[in-house]
Design a protein around this motif. Structure first.
Motif, PDB file in Angstrom:
ATOM      1  N   GLN A  44       0.724  -1.238  -0.058  1.00  0.00           N
ATOM      2  CA  GLN A  44       0.042   0.040   0.107  1.00  0.00           C
ATOM      3  C   GLN A  44       0.807   1.282   0.091  1.00  0.00           C
ATOM      4  O   GLN A  44       0.369   2.377  -0.493  1.00  0.00           O
ATOM      5  N   ALA A  45       1.914   1.207   0.625  1.00  0.00           N
ATOM      6  CA  ALA A  45       2.761   2.429   0.671  1.00  0.00           C
ATOM      7  C   ALA A  45       3.689   2.612  -0.424  1.00  0.00           C
ATOM      8  O   ALA A  45       3.918   3.905  -0.918  1.00  0.00           O
ATOM      9  N   THR A  46       4.043   1.601  -1.232  1.00  0.00           N
ATOM     10  CA  THR A  46       4.894   1.734  -2.226  1.00  0.00           C
ATOM     11  C   THR A  46       4.395   1.437  -3.871  1.00  0.00           C
ATOM     12  O   THR A  46       5.008   1.703  -4.811  1.00  0.00           O
ATOM     13  N   GLY A  47       3.300   0.586  -3.856  1.00  0.00           N
ATOM     14  CA  GLY A  47       2.984   0.066  -5.222  1.00  0.00           C
ATOM     15  C   GLY A  47       2.083   1.122  -6.021  1.00  0.00           C
ATOM     16  O   GLY A  47       1.690   2.271  -5.472  1.00  0.00           O
ATOM     17  N   SER A  48       1.709   0.834  -7.322  1.00  0.00           N
ATOM     18  CA  SER A  48       0.747   1.735  -7.939  1.00  0.00           C
ATOM     19  C   SER A  48       0.222   0.765  -9.049  1.00  0.00           C
ATOM     20  O   SER A  48       0.914  -0.112  -9.682  1.00  0.00           O
ATOM     21  N   ASN A  49      -0.933   1.447  -9.633  1.00  0.00           N
ATOM     22  CA  ASN A  49      -1.418   0.716 -10.767  1.00  0.00           C
ATOM     23  C   ASN A  49      -2.170   1.648 -11.567  1.00  0.00           C
ATOM     24  O   ASN A  49      -2.206   2.912 -11.209  1.00  0.00           O
ATOM     25  N   GLY A  50      -1.903   1.091 -12.897  1.00  0.00           N
ATOM     26  CA  GLY A  50      -2.756   2.081 -14.049  1.00  0.00           C
ATOM     27  C   GLY A  50      -1.698   2.909 -14.286  1.00  0.00           C
ATOM     28  O   GLY A  50      -0.370   3.121 -14.149  1.00  0.00           O
ATOM     29  N   ARG A  51      -1.998   3.775 -15.421  1.00  0.00           N
ATOM     30  CA  ARG A  51      -1.231   4.703 -16.128  1.00  0.00           C
ATOM     31  C   ARG A  51      -1.512   6.157 -15.869  1.00  0.00           C
ATOM     32  O   ARG A  51      -2.705   6.504 -15.945  1.00  0.00           O
ATOM     33  N   LEU A  52      -0.690   7.120 -15.233  1.00  0.00           N
ATOM     34  CA  LEU A  52      -1.093   8.327 -14.893  1.00  0.00           C
ATOM     35  C   LEU A  52      -1.103   9.172 -16.103  1.00  0.00           C
ATOM     36  O   LEU A  52      -0.057   9.199 -16.992  1.00  0.00           O
ATOM     37  N   LEU A  53      -2.031   9.802 -16.317  1.00  0.00           N
ATOM     38  CA  LEU A  53      -2.156  10.855 -17.485  1.00  0.00           C
ATOM     39  C   LEU A  53      -2.088  12.137 -17.230  1.00  0.00           C
ATOM     40  O   LEU A  53      -1.864  12.644 -16.109  1.00  0.00           O
ATOM     41  N   THR A  54      -1.656  13.074 -18.255  1.00  0.00           N
ATOM     42  CA  THR A  54      -1.348  14.557 -18.040  1.00  0.00           C
ATOM     43  C   THR A  54      -2.696  15.197 -17.679  1.00  0.00           C
ATOM     44  O   THR A  54      -2.651  16.175 -16.965  1.00  0.00           O
ATOM     45  N   ALA A  55      -3.791  14.800 -18.213  1.00  0.00           N
ATOM     46  CA  ALA A  55      -4.943  15.386 -17.861  1.00  0.00           C
ATOM     47  C   ALA A  55      -5.361  15.182 -16.554  1.00  0.00           C
ATOM     48  O   ALA A  55      -5.109  14.177 -16.046  1.00  0.00           O
TER      49      ALA A  55
ATOM     50  N   ARG B  96      -5.664   8.593 -13.547  1.00  0.00           N
ATOM     51  CA  ARG B  96      -5.034   7.267 -13.370  1.00  0.00           C
ATOM     52  C   ARG B  96      -5.669   6.138 -14.183  1.00  0.00           C
ATOM     53  O   ARG B  96      -6.907   5.805 -13.635  1.00  0.00           O
ATOM     54  N   GLN B  97      -5.351   6.172 -15.491  1.00  0.00           N
ATOM     55  CA  GLN B  97      -6.247   5.228 -16.460  1.00  0.00           C
ATOM     56  C   GLN B  97      -5.949   3.683 -16.154  1.00  0.00           C
ATOM     57  O   GLN B  97      -4.671   3.254 -15.890  1.00  0.00           O
ATOM     58  N   VAL B  98      -6.858   2.883 -16.198  1.00  0.00           N
ATOM     59  CA  VAL B  98      -6.860   1.747 -15.907  1.00  0.00           C
ATOM     60  C   VAL B  98      -7.682   0.857 -17.365  1.00  0.00           C
ATOM     61  O   VAL B  98      -8.812   1.654 -17.888  1.00  0.00           O
ATOM     62  N   ASP B  99      -7.390  -0.382 -17.474  1.00  0.00           N
ATOM     63  CA  ASP B  99      -8.145  -1.076 -18.436  1.00  0.00           C
ATOM     64  C   ASP B  99      -9.817  -1.252 -18.051  1.00  0.00           C
ATOM     65  O   ASP B  99      -9.933  -1.370 -16.941  1.00  0.00           O
ATOM     66  N   ALA B 100     -10.594  -1.124 -19.012  1.00  0.00           N
ATOM     67  CA  ALA B 100     -12.034  -1.284 -18.551  1.00  0.00           C
ATOM     68  C   ALA B 100     -12.640  -2.406 -18.001  1.00  0.00           C
ATOM     69  O   ALA B 100     -13.459  -2.409 -16.945  1.00  0.00           O
ATOM     70  N   GLN B 101     -12.007  -3.624 -18.206  1.00  0.00           N
ATOM     71  CA  GLN B 101     -12.095  -4.984 -17.610  1.00  0.00           C
ATOM     72  C   GLN B 101     -11.750  -4.835 -16.321  1.00  0.00           C
ATOM     73  O   GLN B 101     -10.250  -4.813 -15.963  1.00  0.00           O
ATOM     74  N   GLY B 102     -12.521  -5.120 -15.203  1.00  0.00           N
ATOM     75  CA  GLY B 102     -12.058  -5.115 -13.982  1.00  0.00           C
ATOM     76  C   GLY B 102     -12.063  -3.752 -13.374  1.00  0.00           C
ATOM     77  O   GLY B 102     -11.425  -3.546 -12.161  1.00  0.00           O
ATOM     78  N   ALA B 103     -12.232  -2.716 -14.116  1.00  0.00           N
ATOM     79  CA  ALA B 103     -11.965  -1.343 -13.706  1.00  0.00           C
ATOM     80  C   ALA B 103     -13.008  -0.837 -12.564  1.00  0.00           C
ATOM     81  O   ALA B 103     -14.202  -1.514 -12.383  1.00  0.00           O
TER      82      ALA B 103
ATOM     83  N   ALA C 226      -7.429  10.393  -9.691  1.00  0.00           N
ATOM     84  CA  ALA C 226      -8.789   9.949 -10.024  1.00  0.00           C
ATOM     85  C   ALA C 226      -8.707   8.844 -11.038  1.00  0.00           C
ATOM     86  O   ALA C 226      -8.012   8.699 -11.953  1.00  0.00           O
ATOM     87  N   TRP C 227      -9.416   7.608 -10.673  1.00  0.00           N
ATOM     88  CA  TRP C 227      -9.749   6.382 -11.586  1.00  0.00           C
ATOM     89  C   TRP C 227     -10.099   6.812 -12.843  1.00  0.00           C
ATOM     90  O   TRP C 227     -11.208   7.744 -12.907  1.00  0.00           O
ATOM     91  N   ALA C 228      -9.719   6.395 -13.863  1.00  0.00           N
ATOM     92  CA  ALA C 228     -10.257   6.706 -15.299  1.00  0.00           C
ATOM     93  C   ALA C 228     -10.360   5.574 -16.038  1.00  0.00           C
ATOM     94  O   ALA C 228      -9.500   4.738 -16.136  1.00  0.00           O
ATOM     95  N   VAL C 229     -11.259   5.250 -17.043  1.00  0.00           N
ATOM     96  CA  VAL C 229     -11.336   4.483 -18.105  1.00  0.00           C
ATOM     97  C   VAL C 229     -11.474   5.245 -19.385  1.00  0.00           C
ATOM     98  O   VAL C 229     -12.308   6.315 -19.469  1.00  0.00           O
ATOM     99  N   ASP C 230     -10.813   4.758 -20.451  1.00  0.00           N
ATOM    100  CA  ASP C 230     -10.838   5.541 -21.677  1.00  0.00           C
ATOM    101  C   ASP C 230     -10.820   7.174 -21.637  1.00  0.00           C
ATOM    102  O   ASP C 230     -11.477   8.021 -22.070  1.00  0.00           O
ATOM    103  N   SER C 231      -9.643   7.680 -20.763  1.00  0.00           N
ATOM    104  CA  SER C 231      -9.369   8.923 -20.298  1.00  0.00           C
ATOM    105  C   SER C 231     -10.646   9.741 -19.715  1.00  0.00           C
ATOM    106  O   SER C 231     -10.651  11.037 -19.653  1.00  0.00           O
TER     107      SER C 231
END
Length: 259
Positions: A29-40, A49-56, A142-147
């Motif tokens: 929890q202190a060091t991990g991360s998921n998804g891709r951080l967008l500039t928007a 923070r964008q993640v795949d739609a499946q399982g989002a 903010a969790w995001a799907v398709d930006s």
């Protein structure tokens, strides 16, 4: 030297993983991360923070007038759990908190499925009718799907409204709407079910744990024994929007729109 090391090791927001342990927070929890951080960002200053739609993560929101003051806001989530103990930590998929916005303006942070929205808070926010619930990671991205941010909305002052990714099939006369509940998840995903006034509705529900099925507005209830399908049948003789929920687990199963 110890003081300097502690200062340099302090965590940061905006998607950068922390390098220290908060009380009650694991190393992951202190060091991990998921998804891709967008500039928007999400429009309020938090980066997406964008993640795949499946399982989002998914969220639906419903609002009900409180009998004494304001509104009761109910958030239903999938692939997500509230983690108030690790806020400020890293972004792990399926964890975090929600924020409420009124007509786009920040209103409150939420760490659970229910939130009481008093009239005083509405007045302090300058008023408004459109309530939005948006999901965030522990690092406040903010969790995001398709930006686009993962969020849902409801309108205050009218019938409760919820947005979900998958609509519930529309029943025809004599058609049974089948719903299953397993490990706290509803299948198919809660949505709106269109019903013509005067038609018969059959709700066939199977739950892996004992619960109570309740159709609001019609005040129809049925016990749900664990592992056994139960059918609740009634005539839709009133128009409006009526929520179908479970009592003990507080799950939204579907919304009946009777016209």
């Amino acid at each position: 030297m110890v003081v300097i090391a502690l200062l340099l090791g302090a965590g940061a927001c905006g998607g950068r993983a922390t390098t220290h342990h908060k009380p009650g927070t694991s190393h992951e929890q202190a060091t991990g991360s998921n998804g891709r951080l967008l500039t928007a960002d999400d429009g309020s200053g938090s980066r997406l923070r964008q993640v795949d739609a499946q399982g989002a993560p998914e969220v639906a929101v419903a609002v009900r007038p409180d009998s004494e003051d304001g509104w009761n806001v109910h958030l239903t989530v999938r692939n997500f759990r509230f983690t108030p103990d690790s806020v400020g930590g890293a972004a792990l998929l399926g964890r975090g908190h929600a924020r409420l916005f009124l007509d786009g303006h920040p209103l409150a942070r939420v760490y659970g499925g229910w939130f009481h929205l008093p009239e005083s808070l509405l007045r302090a926010a300058g008023g408004g009718t459109r309530l939005t619930a948006r999901l965030y990671a522990d690092d406040h991205t903010a969790w995001a799907v398709d930006s686009a941010p993962v969020q849902a909305g409801a309108t205050l002052g009218g019938a409760p409204s919820a947005f979900t990714p998958t609509p519930t099939p529309t029943p025809t006369p004599g058609t049974t709407v089948e719903i299953s509940i397993r490990d706290g998840k509803v299948s198919p995903a809660p949505g709106r079910t269109e019903v013509t006034k005067g038609r018969t509705v059959r709700l066939k529900v199977r739950s892996d744990s004992a619960d109570t099925l309740h159709v609001h507005g019609y005040d129809k209830e049925a016990r749900l024994p664990a592992g056994r399908a139960v059918t609740l049948t009634f005539t839709a003789d009133r128009t409006g929007l009526f929520e179908v929920e479970t009592h003990e687990s507080g799950l939204l199963l579907t919304q009946l729109v009777v016209r």
